[in-house]
Design a protein around this motif. Sequence first.
Motif, PDB file in Angstrom:
ATOM      1  N   VAL A 107       0.871  -1.173   0.000  1.00  0.00           N
ATOM      2  CA  VAL A 107       0.000   0.000   0.000  1.00  0.00           C
ATOM      3  C   VAL A 107       0.911   1.227   0.000  1.00  0.00           C
ATOM      4  O   VAL A 107       1.691   1.413   0.939  1.00  0.00           O
ATOM      5  CB  VAL A 107      -0.916  -0.003   1.242  1.00  0.00           C
ATOM      6  N   ALA A 108       0.842   2.020  -1.062  1.00  0.00           N
ATOM      7  CA  ALA A 108       1.707   3.198  -1.182  1.00  0.00           C
ATOM      8  C   ALA A 108       3.170   2.807  -0.970  1.00  0.00           C
ATOM      9  O   ALA A 108       3.932   3.507  -0.324  1.00  0.00           O
ATOM     10  CB  ALA A 108       1.284   4.287  -0.205  1.00  0.00           C
ATOM     11  N   GLY A 109       3.554   1.666  -1.515  1.00  0.00           N
ATOM     12  CA  GLY A 109       4.860   1.085  -1.230  1.00  0.00           C
ATOM     13  C   GLY A 109       5.995   1.702  -2.033  1.00  0.00           C
ATOM     14  O   GLY A 109       5.854   1.959  -3.234  1.00  0.00           O
ATOM     15  N   HIS A 145      -0.270  -4.344  -5.749  1.00  0.00           N
ATOM     16  CA  HIS A 145       0.310  -3.100  -5.263  1.00  0.00           C
ATOM     17  C   HIS A 145      -0.722  -1.985  -5.441  1.00  0.00           C
ATOM     18  O   HIS A 145      -1.124  -1.668  -6.570  1.00  0.00           O
ATOM     19  CB  HIS A 145       1.607  -2.788  -6.009  1.00  0.00           C
ATOM     20  N   PHE A 146      -1.153  -1.416  -4.317  1.00  0.00           N
ATOM     21  CA  PHE A 146      -2.129  -0.334  -4.326  1.00  0.00           C
ATOM     22  C   PHE A 146      -1.399   0.996  -4.202  1.00  0.00           C
ATOM     23  O   PHE A 146      -0.537   1.157  -3.322  1.00  0.00           O
ATOM     24  CB  PHE A 146      -3.123  -0.502  -3.174  1.00  0.00           C
ATOM     25  N   VAL A 177      -5.587   3.957  -6.868  1.00  0.00           N
ATOM     26  CA  VAL A 177      -6.842   4.386  -6.244  1.00  0.00           C
ATOM     27  C   VAL A 177      -6.870   5.912  -6.337  1.00  0.00           C
ATOM     28  O   VAL A 177      -6.144   6.608  -5.625  1.00  0.00           O
ATOM     29  CB  VAL A 177      -6.942   3.898  -4.790  1.00  0.00           C
ATOM     30  N   ALA A 178      -7.700   6.415  -7.234  1.00  0.00           N
ATOM     31  CA  ALA A 178      -7.588   7.798  -7.703  1.00  0.00           C
ATOM     32  C   ALA A 178      -7.608   8.833  -6.591  1.00  0.00           C
ATOM     33  O   ALA A 178      -6.828   9.789  -6.606  1.00  0.00           O
ATOM     34  CB  ALA A 178      -8.696   8.090  -8.721  1.00  0.00           C
ATOM     35  N   ASP A 179      -8.488   8.686  -5.623  1.00  0.00           N
ATOM     36  CA  ASP A 179      -8.681   9.742  -4.630  1.00  0.00           C
ATOM     37  C   ASP A 179      -7.801   9.600  -3.393  1.00  0.00           C
ATOM     38  O   ASP A 179      -7.854  10.448  -2.502  1.00  0.00           O
ATOM     39  CB  ASP A 179     -10.153   9.803  -4.195  1.00  0.00           C
ATOM     40  N   GLU A 188      -9.517   2.717   6.103  1.00  0.00           N
ATOM     41  CA  GLU A 188     -10.975   2.615   5.955  1.00  0.00           C
ATOM     42  C   GLU A 188     -11.342   1.674   4.807  1.00  0.00           C
ATOM     43  O   GLU A 188     -12.355   0.970   4.868  1.00  0.00           O
ATOM     44  CB  GLU A 188     -11.582   4.002   5.699  1.00  0.00           C
ATOM     45  N   GLN A 189     -10.535   1.656   3.780  1.00  0.00           N
ATOM     46  CA  GLN A 189     -10.830   0.844   2.600  1.00  0.00           C
ATOM     47  C   GLN A 189     -10.250  -0.565   2.681  1.00  0.00           C
ATOM     48  O   GLN A 189     -10.521  -1.394   1.803  1.00  0.00           O
ATOM     49  CB  GLN A 189     -10.267   1.541   1.351  1.00  0.00           C
TER      50      GLN A 189
END
Length: 202
Positions: A107-109, A145-146, A177-179, A188-189
Motif C-alpha cells: 500500500v503506497a509502497g 500493489h495499491f 486508487v484515484a482519490d 478505511e478501505q
Amino acid sequence: ASDLPSADPTPVVPLALQLALAQPAGNAAYVARPCQYVDAAQTGCASRWWTAQRFAPDIIEAVDRAVDALKVQAGARRLTLVGYSGGGAVAALVAARRSDVERLVTVAGNLDHGAWTRHHRLPPLDGSLDAADVRDALRRVRQWHFAGGRDTVVPAFIAEGFAAGFPVDTRPVVRRVADNDHRCCWAEQWPRLWSEVHGTKE
C-alpha cells in the motif's frame, strides 16, 4: 533544521497497524520497523537505520526473523506479507528471500527507492537493498500493489514502474486508487481491498 533526521522513527500515525486492525479475516500481526517504539539512544539504534540504511541487509534479516517467530506462533504454513510505504519495500525484500510467501501486498509502497530518491532529489539510500533489484525472486509470488492517485510522497508511478519490469506473464497487479493520497483512506478501505486481493482467481 528540516534536513536533520528525526530522533525517533516511530510513526505518529501507525497506518500499517491500522491496516492490521482492519484485517477482516485470518490472523494478522503488525511488525514495526527496527528502532521504532523504543528509546533509540538507550537501545543503540543509529539514525542510519531509518535514513540511508533503512532497507539494509541487517534490517531485512531482523524483520525476516520476526516473521519466522510469528509464523510459528500462528501455526501458519503459507504467508501473505503486507507492507505500507517503506514497509512495502521491506515486505518485498523479505518475500524475495522466503519460499512460504504466497501473496505480497503493498500500500503506497516504495518499491524502487532509486527512482524515489531521484524523483524527490534526495541523496541515494546507500547501504540499502532495493526491491526493484529482486524482481526475479518475486516472480513466483502473487502480488498486488495499491497506489494513491494523489500520493505525492510515494507517487503511483513508483509501483507502476516496478511492475512494468516483470515479464508480462508474471506482472503484478497494480491498482491506482484515484482519490487516495499517502495516508487517506487506506485503513478505511482495507476490508474491501483485502477482499479484492483474496477474491482474485488463481
